[in-house]
Motif scaffolding. Structure first.
Motif, PDB file in Angstrom:
ATOM      1  N   LEU A 159     -44.814  18.829  47.069  1.00 32.67           N
ATOM      2  CA  LEU A 159     -45.303  18.434  45.929  1.00 32.67           C
ATOM      3  C   LEU A 159     -46.647  19.265  45.535  1.00 32.67           C
ATOM      4  N   TYR A 203     -53.449  16.826  40.831  1.00 36.36           N
ATOM      5  CA  TYR A 203     -52.613  17.549  39.816  1.00 36.36           C
ATOM      6  C   TYR A 203     -53.575  17.384  38.453  1.00 36.36           C
ATOM      7  N   GLN A 245     -55.466  20.634  38.965  1.00 30.47           N
ATOM      8  CA  GLN A 245     -54.680  21.683  38.586  1.00 30.47           C
ATOM      9  C   GLN A 245     -54.340  21.943  37.315  1.00 30.47           C
ATOM     10  N   ARG A 263     -46.119  22.824  45.483  1.00 28.65           N
ATOM     11  CA  ARG A 263     -45.242  22.925  44.393  1.00 28.65           C
ATOM     12  C   ARG A 263     -44.013  23.741  44.718  1.00 28.65           C
ATOM     13  N   GLN A 307     -46.013  16.879  33.609  1.00 32.07           N
ATOM     14  CA  GLN A 307     -45.976  16.704  35.213  1.00 32.07           C
ATOM     15  C   GLN A 307     -47.165  15.656  35.476  1.00 32.07           C
ATOM     16  N   SER A 341     -40.346  19.778  42.425  1.00 31.75           N
ATOM     17  CA  SER A 341     -40.933  19.460  41.224  1.00 31.75           C
ATOM     18  C   SER A 341     -41.270  18.023  41.012  1.00 31.75           C
ATOM     19  N   ASN A 400     -52.900  25.471  36.184  1.00 36.03           N
ATOM     20  CA  ASN A 400     -51.671  25.661  36.976  1.00 36.03           C
ATOM     21  C   ASN A 400     -50.345  24.807  36.797  1.00 36.03           C
ATOM     22  N   VAL A 401     -50.584  23.582  36.386  1.00 30.39           N
ATOM     23  CA  VAL A 401     -49.476  22.648  36.106  1.00 30.39           C
ATOM     24  C   VAL A 401     -49.620  22.113  34.518  1.00 30.39           C
TER      25      VAL A 401
END
Length: 433
Positions: free
Chosen positions: A384, A178, A181, A387, A191, A390, A186-187
């Motif tokens: 996850l 993450y 990302q 994606r 998150q 969530s 992208n996220v």
């Protein structure tokens, strides 16, 4: 050094009781190996065995006769003319010129205990030895349940710590993904922060569990008398148990009545005080003291040899207080034995109810359900990353998986501990078919 050789060396070192220089070497031990080390090295058990040896020594001492008493008296080292009143020679010499006009007396006294006192005292000491043996069995019984409960608790903590380690590694991998990302846009940062907060919680809980493991390791090393800095890794699933449906309160209470060392000791205490009454009654019989004496020049005979006997006349002291005290102690021991029997039956009943409840709860947990949760945990992690779900959905399942797995481990730990407490209440190992 490969793992097998290292484990073998550590195992031999422990059995030999040799102090080694090591930095937290990990030793895998099964429940059987733990108990072998415990029986061999626990210092409390060693001290308990020495109490039995002391009881043997007391029996030996009670069997001995009193020592004779030697007396040398009335010795005159010189004799003046005034003492001899002008007589040239009153007492002839013993040899040569030695012993001329020398007076002395020699006596030997031997006490003879009457009324069977020595035999009755030996009987009391033999009962004391049996009590010491039952005390050792009680000590072994209590330390065994402590050891096995400690192993069950440590096994749970190690398994739960392994679970937390796996979850920490999983979160670290997800956070790394993450973070990449997030840098690419992208996220969202939110998150990523949620995952990092979850990781902190897992790390904090892992640290707390590790503190508990450290305490449990210390307690277990003390029980095993291990002074080297080793880490004990328990292997296997622990001791086998018996299903409650195969147990009946009647049989367990009968086993407890014949097997419990503390109940046996209470019965022996009654026997001891019964023998004590007989011993105190024997004290009413006066002992005899035989005398043998030789007197040289002390009376009308130059060499006088005499014999005699002395005995107390039991006019006033007939050991009334000692007999009364022994009778009171015997009455007290009867009441204590009855109280102990009531306690034992209720302890068996309570332990059986606790074990039945813990066993049934552990049995209701479907192992297939936990296995499905583990598969879904991996699936949730993949979804996850893709994606498809969530972070909130993942963390909800993440926490649910941890709690359910923890519940399963706690249930198994409690069932094992309750089973050991049941064996402790019964006072014997329950037969496993």
């Amino acid at each position: 050094m490969n793992a097998f050789v290292k484990a073998s060396v550590c195992w031999c070192v422990l059995l030999a009781g040799v102090h080694v220089q090591a930095q937290n070497d990990t030793i895998p031990l099964s429940s059987v190996q733990v108990e072998e080390i415990f029986i061999k090295q626990n210092l409390q058990l060693i001290v308990g065995k020495l109490d039995i040896d002391k009881a043997d020594a007391a029996i030996l001492q009670a069997k001995l006769w009193p020592n004779p008493t030697f007396t040398l008296d009335q010795v005159n080292f010189w004799a003046t003319d005034a003492q001899r009143q002008g007589v040239d020679e009153v007492i002839p010499p013993i040899s040569g010129s030695f012993g001329k006009n020398l007076e002395f007396g020699v006596g030997i006294d031997q006490l003879i205990r009457m009324g069977g006192k020595r035999r009755k005292l030996v009987g009391m000491e033999k009962v004391s030895k049996e009590m010491a043996m039952q005390y050792y069995e009680e000590l072994l019984r209590s330390l065994k349940v402590e050891l096995r409960s400690a192993c069950a608790t440590l096994r749970y903590s190690q398994q739960y710590g392994k679970l937390l380690n796996g979850q920490q590694q999983q979160l670290e991998a997800l956070i790394a993904n993450y973070r990449s990302q997030t840098a690419q846009g992208n996220v969202s940062q939110t998150q990523l922060l949620r995952l990092q907060a979850a990781l902190l919680e897992v790390q904090s809980e892992r640290n707390e569990v590790q503190k508990e493991i450290n305490q449990q390791q210390k307690d277990l090393r003390v029980l095993l008398n291990i002074s080297t800095p080793v880490y004990i890794q328990l292997t296997g699933e622990g001791s086998a148990t018996v299903a409650p449906r195969d147990l009946s309160f009647g049989k367990l209470s009968d086993m407890a009545a014949t097997q419990r060392p503390d109940l046996k000791r209470a019965t022996l205490q009654t026997d001891y005080y019964q023998k004590s009454i007989r011993y105190e009654k024997a004290q009413r019989v006066p002992d005899l003291t035989f005398h043998a004496s030789y007197d040289r020049g002390g009376n009308c005979m130059l060499n006088f040899i005499g014999f005699g006997v002395s005995v107390d006349l039991p006019f006033f002291d007939r050991n009334q207080g000692g007999i009364k005290s022994a009778r009171i102690a015997h009455t007290q021991s009867l009441a204590e034995a009855g109280q102990k029997q009531t306690e034992v039956l209720n302890e068996v009943m309570q332990a059986m109810d606790n074990y039945r409840m813990a066993y049934e709860f552990d049995s209701r947990i479907a192992r297939e359900f936990i296995s499905d949760l583990e598969k879904m945990q991996e699936s949730y992690a993949r979804n996850l990353v893709s994606r498809n779900i969530s972070v909130v959905e993942f963390l909800d399942f993440f926490d649910a998986y941890k709690e359910n797995k923890r519940t399963m481990l706690v249930a198994r730990r409690d069932a094992c501990i309750c089973y050991e407490e049941l064996q402790y209440a019964v006072g014997a190992e329950l037969p496993v078919e």
